[in-house]
Design a protein around this motif. Structure first.
Motif, PDB file in Angstrom:
ATOM      1  N   PHE A 109      -7.580   4.743  -5.595  1.00  0.00           N
ATOM      2  CA  PHE A 109      -7.772   5.099  -4.187  1.00  0.00           C
ATOM      3  C   PHE A 109      -9.092   4.528  -3.673  1.00  0.00           C
ATOM      4  CE2 PHE A 109      -9.884   7.974  -1.202  1.00  0.00           C
ATOM      5  CZ  PHE A 109      -8.941   8.119  -0.193  1.00  0.00           C
ATOM      6  N   TYR A 110     -10.141   4.660  -4.473  1.00  0.00           N
ATOM      7  CA  TYR A 110     -11.470   4.210  -4.061  1.00  0.00           C
ATOM      8  C   TYR A 110     -11.605   2.695  -4.159  1.00  0.00           C
ATOM      9  CZ  TYR A 110     -12.294   9.176  -4.406  1.00  0.00           C
ATOM     10  OH  TYR A 110     -12.194  10.537  -4.230  1.00  0.00           O
ATOM     11  N   LEU A 146      -2.715   5.565  -0.743  1.00  0.00           N
ATOM     12  CA  LEU A 146      -3.540   5.782   0.446  1.00  0.00           C
ATOM     13  C   LEU A 146      -4.000   7.225   0.597  1.00  0.00           C
ATOM     14  CD1 LEU A 146      -1.445   3.683   3.013  1.00  0.00           C
ATOM     15  CD2 LEU A 146      -3.501   2.972   1.772  1.00  0.00           C
ATOM     16  N   GLN A 187      -9.885  -3.111   0.722  1.00  0.00           N
ATOM     17  CA  GLN A 187      -9.725  -2.907   2.150  1.00  0.00           C
ATOM     18  C   GLN A 187     -11.054  -2.738   2.889  1.00  0.00           C
ATOM     19  OE1 GLN A 187      -6.719  -2.948   3.936  1.00  0.00           O
ATOM     20  NE2 GLN A 187      -6.001  -3.810   2.002  1.00  0.00           N
ATOM     21  N   ALA A 188     -12.148  -3.058   2.231  1.00  0.00           N
ATOM     22  CA  ALA A 188     -13.451  -2.930   2.884  1.00  0.00           C
ATOM     23  C   ALA A 188     -13.549  -3.855   4.097  1.00  0.00           C
ATOM     24  CB  ALA A 188     -14.572  -3.238   1.894  1.00  0.00           C
ATOM     25  N   LYS A 209      -9.661  -9.163   0.349  1.00  0.00           N
ATOM     26  CA  LYS A 209      -8.490  -9.341  -0.524  1.00  0.00           C
ATOM     27  C   LYS A 209      -8.194 -10.809  -0.781  1.00  0.00           C
ATOM     28  CE  LYS A 209      -5.078  -8.857   3.230  1.00  0.00           C
ATOM     29  NZ  LYS A 209      -3.898  -8.058   3.690  1.00  0.00           N
ATOM     30  N   TRP A 251      -9.196   0.604  -3.739  1.00  0.00           N
ATOM     31  CA  TRP A 251      -8.415   0.062  -2.632  1.00  0.00           C
ATOM     32  C   TRP A 251      -9.191   0.159  -1.315  1.00  0.00           C
ATOM     33  CZ3 TRP A 251      -4.070  -2.761  -2.449  1.00  0.00           C
ATOM     34  CH2 TRP A 251      -3.430  -2.915  -1.220  1.00  0.00           C
ATOM     35  N   ARG A 252      -9.772   1.334  -1.076  1.00  0.00           N
ATOM     36  CA  ARG A 252     -10.452   1.548   0.204  1.00  0.00           C
ATOM     37  C   ARG A 252     -11.831   0.902   0.261  1.00  0.00           C
ATOM     38  NH1 ARG A 252     -10.300   7.455   2.628  1.00  0.00           N
ATOM     39  NH2 ARG A 252     -11.194   6.209   4.318  1.00  0.00           N
ATOM     40  N   LYS A 253     -12.588   1.010  -0.830  1.00  0.00           N
ATOM     41  CA  LYS A 253     -13.978   0.556  -0.818  1.00  0.00           C
ATOM     42  C   LYS A 253     -14.149  -0.916  -1.174  1.00  0.00           C
ATOM     43  CE  LYS A 253     -15.474   4.737   0.062  1.00  0.00           C
ATOM     44  NZ  LYS A 253     -16.078   5.064   1.393  1.00  0.00           N
ATOM     45  N   ASN A 259      -6.819  10.978  -3.322  1.00  0.00           N
ATOM     46  CA  ASN A 259      -8.188  10.602  -3.687  1.00  0.00           C
ATOM     47  C   ASN A 259      -8.604  11.117  -5.058  1.00  0.00           C
ATOM     48  OD1 ASN A 259      -8.382  13.318  -2.997  1.00  0.00           O
ATOM     49  ND2 ASN A 259     -10.370  13.093  -1.992  1.00  0.00           N
ATOM     50  N   TRP A 309     -11.038  -7.286   5.972  1.00  0.00           N
ATOM     51  CA  TRP A 309      -9.751  -7.983   5.841  1.00  0.00           C
ATOM     52  C   TRP A 309      -9.834  -9.219   4.955  1.00  0.00           C
ATOM     53  CZ3 TRP A 309      -9.014 -13.050   7.106  1.00  0.00           C
ATOM     54  CH2 TRP A 309      -9.969 -13.663   7.934  1.00  0.00           C
ATOM     55  N   ALA A 323       0.861  -1.185   0.000  1.00  0.00           N
ATOM     56  CA  ALA A 323       0.000   0.000   0.000  1.00  0.00           C
ATOM     57  C   ALA A 323       0.894   1.231   0.000  1.00  0.00           C
ATOM     58  CB  ALA A 323      -0.912   0.003   1.223  1.00  0.00           C
TER      59      ALA A 323
END
Length: 461
Positions: A343-344, A335, A351-352, A357, A346-348, A338, A354, A330
């Motif tokens: 970015f989205y 990180l 990484q929503a 992935k 990865w986060r949404k 945005n 654990w 990462a």
């Protein structure tokens, strides 16, 4: 005739959209804040000043200088400008990529005609225009980034090689040198793949498994042929060895692959990049890879040799889980920034939770299996393995996840895949157009502000 059609149709969207982008976003944006001032320094004849934040060599700036210089006499006669630096505005510098994008689409057409003669001019034209619309490539046509220039250089070198212009080694070397100057660590190694690409003598589907010796036989056969013709091969490919030696010399002299911001581009064992590439490339040809017909074909191949295929799939899953767990990076840019779609995602998504992935690993494995199957219909096993290795050399060292890092590998993949179903091509093209429209609307008409930094921010790949 096909080349003219491809160039003309590509111009129909390249020119008007370039005008709109320059009208709404007239000032340098994102990486352009480094590239445009550097090119303008060259336009003023200053070749000593260098922005330490620029990671790539100055190939694009030299090309832009030549391109702008070719426009200057006409503009001067029309009394539009009085000096060359006046012509080096963001709009005209961006038009370098617009011009190269049209050349790139013609190169794709020529490559398809050379690689797949049975395709015919009509389908080659459709396929070339499809690639011109490939969303990540298409978007950066309208900004002053190095991507379009580097892709054009690689495709030009590949075309020269396929036409067997070996005795015109100076020309081939010039293509190679141009590619080296444009490319950074993400793209260079694809050239090795490009030079070794050849259509096999016969088409076939990869049906071999870990239980047979088909691949080993191919390796031994190829090694024997290379040894028997070693001097001919050495003489033929000497220009490319010179390019490789030049690159190695550059890395040693520079102390790394990138020129600037080295602390942010440290070579890393980012094996998860191969997983991301597989799903992005398969999704980019979703009607081919994620269709019921393809799933049925893969299941039938699996069922023919259940034991061996089960071992292969289990090994692939183990490798995938290991890459995700131990070699998923990462990067701070990923990180914090945005403005990028990654970015989205990865986060949404990744990484929503654990477990997400890990749940994605079977999707990555399926994507690779489908890609290998499609490539295997027109390429030998050794070519497919070479492509995977070359792609790994391109992507694994890169710590940052960006869609544009996958473009060159994807184009090589598409060019060497036997995809000639007009319905699937047109459906894929329709998807590309929708994505292109969406991303350009978001970029142009959905700006936003940052609390910690002044200026208008925009979404992009």
């Amino acid at each position: 005739m096909g080349k003219i059609i491809v160039a003309a149709v590509a111009s129909l969207w390249v020119i008007p959209i370039s005008i709109v982008v320059n009208k709404i976003v007239p000032d340098p944006y994102m990486d352009e804040i480094f590239h445009i001032p550097q090119a303008q320094q060259y336009c003023r004849g200053d070749f000593k000043t260098w922005d330490p934040m620029i990671t790539t060599p100055p190939g694009l700036y030299f090309f832009s200088l030549a391109y702008i210089a070719s426009l200057f006499p006409g503009m001067w006669i029309a009394n539009a400008v009085q000096s060359l630096p006046e012509l080096c505005s963001p709009a005209y510098l961006r038009s370098t990529n617009a011009f190269l994008a049209i050349i790139c689409s013609v190169l794709v057409y020529e490559l398809l005609i050379n690689l797949r003669p049975s395709l015919g001019e009509g389908k080659a034209t459709i396929s070339a225009l499809l690639i011109a619309l490939y969303p990540v490539h298409w978007f950066f046509i309208f900004l002053y980034y190095t991507d379009v220039a580097s892709i054009t250089a690689v495709l030009a070198m590949l075309l020269a090689s396929l036409k067997k212009k070996y005795w015109l080694s100076a020309m081939v070397v010039s293509f190679g040198a141009l590619a080296i100057v444009f490319l950074d660590d993400r793209n260079y190694y694809l050239m090795d793949t490009a030079e070794s690409t050849k259509n096999p003598s016969s088409s076939k589907i990869i049906e071999s498994s870990c239980c047979d010796s088909g691949f080993i036989d191919e390796v031994l056969d190829t090694a024997l042929k290379l040894w028997n013709r070693k001097w001919q091969v050495l003489i033929t490919f000497a220009p490319f060895l010179m390019v490789l030696m030049s690159f190695v010399t550059f890395v040693i002299w520079n102390g790394g692959i990138v020129l600037g911001a080295k602390e942010d581009h440290v070579v890393s064992p980012h094996f998860a990049q191969m997983l991301y590439f597989s799903v992005v490339s398969a999704a980019a040809l979703a009607p081919v890879h994620f269709s019921l017909g393809q799933a049925t074909t893969l299941f039938r191949l699996f069922w023919k040799t259940k034991v061996c295929r089960s071992i292969e799939v289990l090994m692939a899953l183990c490798i995938g889980f290991t890459a995700v767990h131990l070699f998923s990076i990462a990067h701070p840019y990923l990180l914090a920034d945005n403005r990028h779609y990654t970015f989205y995602l990865w986060r949404k998504v990744i990484q929503a939770h654990w477990i997400i992935k890990y749940l994605l690993v079977p999707v990555y494995v399926y994507s690779w299996i489908s890609i290998v199957n499609v490539l295997g219909k027109s390429q030998t096993k050794i070519w497919v393995v070479s492509f995977i290795v070359a792609t790994a050399l391109v992507l694994v060292p890169a710590p940052l996840v960006e869609f544009r890092y996958y473009t060159t590998s994807f184009l090589v993949l598409f060019l060497h895949s036997q995809i000639d179903d007009s319905t699937k091509l047109l459906f894929t093209g329709a998807i590309y157009v929708c994505v292109d429209i969406f991303t350009m609307i978001m970029f142009l008409f959905r700006p936003f502000q940052w609390d910690h930094e002044p200026g208008t921010q925009r979404f992009l790949w």
